[in-house]
Structure formats: structure tokens, C-alpha cells
Design a protein around this motif. Structure first.
Motif, PDB file in Angstrom:
ATOM      1  N   ARG A  97      15.644   6.737  16.069  1.00  0.00           N
ATOM      2  CA  ARG A  97      15.310   7.983  15.084  1.00  0.00           C
ATOM      3  C   ARG A  97      16.795   8.363  14.831  1.00  0.00           C
ATOM      4  O   ARG A  97      16.792   9.257  13.417  1.00  0.00           O
ATOM      5  CB  ARG A  97      14.619   9.156  16.044  1.00  0.00           C
ATOM      6  N   VAL A  98      17.650   8.653  15.455  1.00  0.00           N
ATOM      7  CA  VAL A  98      19.105   9.393  14.978  1.00  0.00           C
ATOM      8  C   VAL A  98      19.966   8.335  14.691  1.00  0.00           C
ATOM      9  O   VAL A  98      20.974   9.005  13.944  1.00  0.00           O
ATOM     10  CB  VAL A  98      19.459  10.175  16.133  1.00  0.00           C
ATOM     11  N   GLY A  99      20.052   6.981  14.961  1.00  0.00           N
ATOM     12  CA  GLY A  99      20.771   6.382  14.318  1.00  0.00           C
ATOM     13  C   GLY A  99      21.791   5.826  15.687  1.00  0.00           C
ATOM     14  O   GLY A  99      21.909   6.519  16.368  1.00  0.00           O
ATOM     15  N   ALA A 100      22.272   4.616  15.481  1.00  0.00           N
ATOM     16  CA  ALA A 100      23.067   3.959  16.499  1.00  0.00           C
ATOM     17  C   ALA A 100      24.444   4.558  16.821  1.00  0.00           C
ATOM     18  O   ALA A 100      24.772   4.996  17.733  1.00  0.00           O
ATOM     19  CB  ALA A 100      23.230   2.600  16.159  1.00  0.00           C
ATOM     20  N   ARG A 101      25.152   4.894  15.632  1.00  0.00           N
ATOM     21  CA  ARG A 101      26.466   5.710  15.936  1.00  0.00           C
ATOM     22  C   ARG A 101      26.554   6.837  16.416  1.00  0.00           C
ATOM     23  O   ARG A 101      27.068   7.143  17.272  1.00  0.00           O
ATOM     24  CB  ARG A 101      27.238   5.576  14.661  1.00  0.00           C
ATOM     25  N   ARG A 102      25.400   7.658  16.024  1.00  0.00           N
ATOM     26  CA  ARG A 102      25.212   9.152  16.503  1.00  0.00           C
ATOM     27  C   ARG A 102      24.923   9.034  17.885  1.00  0.00           C
ATOM     28  O   ARG A 102      25.311   9.864  18.636  1.00  0.00           O
ATOM     29  CB  ARG A 102      24.163   9.810  15.856  1.00  0.00           C
ATOM     30  N   PRO A 134      34.958   8.305  19.697  1.00  0.00           N
ATOM     31  CA  PRO A 134      34.727   8.766  18.415  1.00  0.00           C
ATOM     32  C   PRO A 134      35.980   8.244  17.336  1.00  0.00           C
ATOM     33  O   PRO A 134      35.789   7.746  16.609  1.00  0.00           O
ATOM     34  CB  PRO A 134      34.875  10.313  18.412  1.00  0.00           C
ATOM     35  N   ALA A 135      37.284   8.039  18.169  1.00  0.00           N
ATOM     36  CA  ALA A 135      38.506   7.438  17.207  1.00  0.00           C
ATOM     37  C   ALA A 135      38.042   5.974  16.991  1.00  0.00           C
ATOM     38  O   ALA A 135      38.364   5.536  15.989  1.00  0.00           O
ATOM     39  CB  ALA A 135      39.588   7.645  18.112  1.00  0.00           C
ATOM     40  N   ALA A 136      37.552   5.362  18.021  1.00  0.00           N
ATOM     41  CA  ALA A 136      37.155   4.177  17.822  1.00  0.00           C
ATOM     42  C   ALA A 136      35.972   3.795  16.654  1.00  0.00           C
ATOM     43  O   ALA A 136      36.263   2.664  16.033  1.00  0.00           O
ATOM     44  CB  ALA A 136      36.841   3.372  19.245  1.00  0.00           C
ATOM     45  N   LEU A 137      35.199   4.510  16.559  1.00  0.00           N
ATOM     46  CA  LEU A 137      34.143   4.357  15.623  1.00  0.00           C
ATOM     47  C   LEU A 137      34.409   5.096  14.370  1.00  0.00           C
ATOM     48  O   LEU A 137      33.474   5.221  13.388  1.00  0.00           O
ATOM     49  CB  LEU A 137      32.792   4.866  16.093  1.00  0.00           C
ATOM     50  N   ALA A 138      35.577   5.708  14.421  1.00  0.00           N
ATOM     51  CA  ALA A 138      35.760   6.608  13.173  1.00  0.00           C
ATOM     52  C   ALA A 138      35.879   5.877  11.661  1.00  0.00           C
ATOM     53  O   ALA A 138      35.447   6.478  10.786  1.00  0.00           O
ATOM     54  CB  ALA A 138      37.082   7.466  13.376  1.00  0.00           C
ATOM     55  N   ARG A 139      36.269   4.529  11.692  1.00  0.00           N
ATOM     56  CA  ARG A 139      36.510   3.877  10.580  1.00  0.00           C
ATOM     57  C   ARG A 139      35.309   2.894  10.417  1.00  0.00           C
ATOM     58  O   ARG A 139      35.317   2.099   9.803  1.00  0.00           O
ATOM     59  CB  ARG A 139      37.870   3.119  10.452  1.00  0.00           C
ATOM     60  N   GLY A 140      34.245   3.108  11.361  1.00  0.00           N
ATOM     61  CA  GLY A 140      33.035   2.172  11.072  1.00  0.00           C
ATOM     62  C   GLY A 140      32.168   2.405  10.170  1.00  0.00           C
ATOM     63  O   GLY A 140      31.376   1.349   9.831  1.00  0.00           O
ATOM     64  N   GLY A 141      32.392   3.391   9.178  1.00  0.00           N
ATOM     65  CA  GLY A 141      31.423   3.757   7.994  1.00  0.00           C
ATOM     66  C   GLY A 141      29.974   4.011   8.424  1.00  0.00           C
ATOM     67  O   GLY A 141      29.819   4.643   9.251  1.00  0.00           O
ATOM     68  N   GLN A 142      29.346   3.678   7.328  1.00  0.00           N
ATOM     69  CA  GLN A 142      27.749   4.180   7.621  1.00  0.00           C
ATOM     70  C   GLN A 142      27.257   3.456   8.906  1.00  0.00           C
ATOM     71  O   GLN A 142      27.437   2.406   9.127  1.00  0.00           O
ATOM     72  CB  GLN A 142      27.078   4.147   6.452  1.00  0.00           C
ATOM     73  N   ASP A 143      26.323   4.201   9.432  1.00  0.00           N
ATOM     74  CA  ASP A 143      25.649   3.666  10.686  1.00  0.00           C
ATOM     75  C   ASP A 143      24.743   2.311  10.167  1.00  0.00           C
ATOM     76  O   ASP A 143      23.906   2.473   9.472  1.00  0.00           O
ATOM     77  CB  ASP A 143      24.748   4.791  11.285  1.00  0.00           C
ATOM     78  N   PRO A 144      25.176   1.289  10.799  1.00  0.00           N
ATOM     79  CA  PRO A 144      24.424   0.065  10.324  1.00  0.00           C
ATOM     80  C   PRO A 144      23.005   0.216  10.494  1.00  0.00           C
ATOM     81  O   PRO A 144      22.240  -0.328   9.833  1.00  0.00           O
ATOM     82  CB  PRO A 144      25.270  -1.096  10.892  1.00  0.00           C
ATOM     83  N   LEU A 178      13.258   5.432  26.431  1.00  0.00           N
ATOM     84  CA  LEU A 178      13.149   6.736  25.837  1.00  0.00           C
ATOM     85  C   LEU A 178      14.615   6.694  24.792  1.00  0.00           C
ATOM     86  O   LEU A 178      14.365   7.324  23.639  1.00  0.00           O
ATOM     87  CB  LEU A 178      13.118   7.898  26.631  1.00  0.00           C
ATOM     88  N   VAL A 179      15.649   6.321  25.512  1.00  0.00           N
ATOM     89  CA  VAL A 179      16.968   6.399  24.845  1.00  0.00           C
ATOM     90  C   VAL A 179      16.849   5.453  23.466  1.00  0.00           C
ATOM     91  O   VAL A 179      17.373   5.704  22.412  1.00  0.00           O
ATOM     92  CB  VAL A 179      17.877   5.910  25.637  1.00  0.00           C
ATOM     93  N   GLY A 180      16.079   4.160  23.771  1.00  0.00           N
ATOM     94  CA  GLY A 180      15.949   3.300  22.651  1.00  0.00           C
ATOM     95  C   GLY A 180      15.182   3.828  21.424  1.00  0.00           C
ATOM     96  O   GLY A 180      15.689   3.865  20.172  1.00  0.00           O
TER      97      GLY A 180
END
Length: 381
Positions: free
Chosen positions: A257-262, A363-373, A250-252
Motif C-alpha cells: 500500500r505505501v511502497g517499499a522505500r517508505r 535514509p542516507a543509503a536510500l537517498a539516491r535510490g530514486g523513485q520507489d521501484p 500485515l507488514v507485507g
């Protein structure tokens, strides 16, 4: 059948790694060492597993995924047999180290092959299935290892060898990419170690080390504050793995649906709440319930991170996810060393600090990751 082998292979690593957790007294008695010394069987597996994974995915992509994975399964069979036949503890530890190194050449390449075998818009769901089988291996290893040790601990390693042999026969799908388009080794390593991959690895390390990696801390609180015995403690701690197993699919789907980064951010936020709850709730049953919810949070972080890395187009996805997994398990290994002194100084702080890391550092680690791939991949599909 080869596609099924991608999912089945997820079970072997966590299962083989944790098989000695419940048999340390029997293992120590067999080799004339203390149970504490016998616990080195875990370190002997995990250290080479994490260290070799820094480059195993890159090498495996160059050698060919299927060839590398099948060879690694063969090495795993031989190492398991060596564990059965070892007559001295150092030899047993060397065999465990070989198991860990062999596993380092399977997990990242299985993930890379899975990403190549499924449509981009269903990657999260496929990774959820993969994560559920990893959770099944993690959860069942102490249980089955303990039952085997009631008769003879070597039976557990016989079972591991049989599983590895079956996976060897099953194999995985072959690549369709011609060797001629593969980059040089230096370029491949640079692609695997690019900044966005390392940031994803940091998020995975924090998610794993500050959630599932806190099982030792939960056990300490259950014993010291509630007087819970060893058996009930073990049963309660399996709640995280069981919840992860039941909800990973279900998580997968949610990741798709919502995107990996979110999903990673959602899992980190939920995990922070779980860790605080486990540290402050005044009775055993709500602690057990909160810890089980931690299994859902862990899957959101891990499946999301894997989808971020594997959903990004480019060369050497196997090498990239290999680096992420290596950093993840490194974070898990550091968790007891870093958190235990804080807990002994102030038990509440022992839970508040990892909760703060989940809420702020992820969140800080992913802050510069740009758009969710993964979103990009879904849109392209």
C-alpha cells in the motif's frame, strides 16, 4: 504444492542455522571442547552462507532456479547427515559449513521465484508470508534444538535432514523464461552489483545488525542491570521473532500500500525508537514490550528492502537479492564486534549509536535510490 514449497523453504535456512544455539554445552561435551569453542558451529554455518550468497543467486539463475534449489536441498540433506555421523569436531564444522553454503543457493532463488510467481501488486504480501516463515524458523530453532539436546543433540540434525528432504521432493515452480535470453555471466554479475542494489544491501545490513542483531546487547543489559537469569532472558529475546512472525503478513500488505522505500524508512525510524527504549527503560517488562515491537520494525525494513530489489524490472533479480542478503548477514556478523566495545565503554552509548545509524544512515543509503521501484511495479500492474 510447488508454490507452497517457495514459502516452506523460507523456514529451513534460519532453522538449520540456529539449531545449535541452545545445545552448545551438550555439543561441546560430545566433542570434548568448551561451549565457547562449540559456538564456532554458528560461525561455520553463517560465514560461508553470507560469502557464497554474493554470487549464488547469479549462478542459480543461469543454471535454472528449480534445478539449483533442488540440488541445494540434496546437499543440505547430506550435510545434515554428516553432522550426525561426525566423530571429530573439525569434521562437524566442515559439515556445518556445507549446510551454510547449500542454504546460500536456496534463499535468494526462492525469493526470485516468488517474485516471478505472484502479481506485482501483491509482492509485498507474498514477501511478508516468506518473512513470517523465516521468523518462525529463527524463533523455533533454539527451542526445538534445546528439547532435542535433552535426549540427544543429533536428533535435531535428523529433523533438519527430514525437512530438507521433504522440500527436495516438493520442489519449486519451474521458470518459463527461455535460456537463450539469459545474459552472460559478466553482465549478470554487474547487474547484481549495481549501485542501487548495494545501497539496498547497506540498508538491510543496518536494519538487521542494529535491530535483530542487537539481541546480545539486550541480553547483557538484562543480566547486568536487572539480574535476569538465562531462561527468562531467552524467553524475552524470543519476543522479537514472535512479533515478526505474527505481523509479517500485515507488514507485507502495508508494503504493497505505501511502497517499499517508505516502509524501509518507517521501519528504520521505528527501530531507532525501539533501540533507545530498550537501552533506557527502567524495568524488565517495558524492555520486553519494546523489544517485541522491534520485530515489527525489523520486518518493515527486510520486507521493504526485498520488495525494492525484486520489484525492479530487469535481469538477474535472483543475483540482486542474493547480494542484498549477503550484505545483510555481513552486517549482522559485524554488529557484536562493533557495538560491544562501545557498550563496555558506555552502556547507554551502546544503544544510542545503533539507534542513530538506523535514523540517519538508512535514509542516507536510500537517498539516491530514486523513485520507489515497488510503486513503479504496482502502477504498471
Amino acid at each position: 504444492m510447488a508454490r507452497g514449497g517457495l514459502y516452506a523453504g523460507a523456514f529451513l535456512g534460519p532453522f538449520g542455522g540456529g539449531i545449535t544455539v541452545a545445545m552448545l554445552p551438550e555439543l561441546g561435551a560430545a566433542y570434548g571442547v568448551s561451549p565457547g569453542t562449540a559456538s564456532l558451529s554458528l560461525t561455520a554455518y553463517l560465514f560461508p552462507f553470507a560469502a557464497v550468497m554474493l554470487f549464488s543467486g547469479t549462478l542459480g539463475e543461469r543454471w535454472g532456479r528449480r534445478r539449483t534449489v533442488v540440488t541445494a536441498y540434496g546437499a543440505y540433506v547430506l550435510a545434515s547427515v554428516a553432522c550426525i555421523l561426525a566423530t571429530a569436531f573439525p569434521v562437524f564444522l566442515a559439515a556445518r559449513a556445507l549446510q551454510g553454503a547449500a542454504n546460500a543457493f536456496t534463499t535468494p532463488l526462492l525469493l526470485s521465484a516468488l517474485a516471478a510467481a505472484v502479481p506485482a501488486q501483491r509482492l509485498g504480501r507474498a514477501l511478508g508470508w516468506f518473512g513470517s516463515l523465516q521468523a518462525a524458523g529463527q524463533t523455533s530453532a533454539p527451542l526445538l534444538g534445546g528439547f532435542a539436546a535433552e535426549v540427544d543433540w543429533r536428533l535435531a540434525f535428523g529433523g533438519v535432514a527430514v525437512v530438507a528432504a521433504l522440500l527436495l521432493v516438493l520442489g519449486i515452480p519451474s521458470e518459463t523464461r527461455p535460456d537463450a535470453v539469459r545474459p552472460g555471466l559478466g553482465d549478470a554479475l554487474r547487474a547484481a552489483l549495481r549501485p542501487e542494489v548495494l545501497r539496498a544491501g547497506v540498508a538491510a545490513a543496518l536494519g538487521w545488525g542494529c535491530l535483530a542483531g542487537l539481541s546480545f546487547l539486550v541480553a547483557l543489559r538484562l543480566e547486568e542491570e536487572f539480574g535476569v537469569g538465562a531462561g527468562p532472558r531467552g524467553l524475552l529475546l524470543t519476543g522479537l521473532g514472535v512479533a515478526g512472525l505474527l505481523t509479517a503478513r500485515l507488514v507485507g500488505g502495508g508494503v504493497d500500500r505505501v511502497g517499499a522505500r517508505r516502509s524501509v524508512l518507517l521501519g528504520a525510524g521505528l527501530g531507532a525508537v525501539v533501540v533507545v527504549a530498550v537501552g533506557v527503560l527502567p524495568a524488565v517488562w517495558p524492555v520486553a514490550l519494546a523489544w517485541a515491537v522491534g520485530g515489527v520494525a525489523t520486518q518493515l525494513v527486510l520486507v521493504g528492502v526485498n520488495a525494492m530489489v525484486l520489484g525492479t524490472p530487469g535481469e538477474n533479480r535472483g543475483g540482486a537479492v542474493s547480494v542484498v542478503q549477503a550484505v545483510r548477514f555481513g552486517g549482522g556478523a559485524l554488529s557484536p564486534v562493533a557495538i560491544t566495545p562501545i557498550y563496555h565503554a558506555d552502556p547507554l552509548a551502546g544503544f544510542l549509536v545503533p539507534a542513530a545509524l538506523l535514523a540517519v544512515a538508512v535514509p542516507a543509503a536510500l537517498a539516491r535510490g530514486g523513485q520507489d521501484p515497488s510503486t513503479d511495479s504496482s502502477a504498471r500492474a
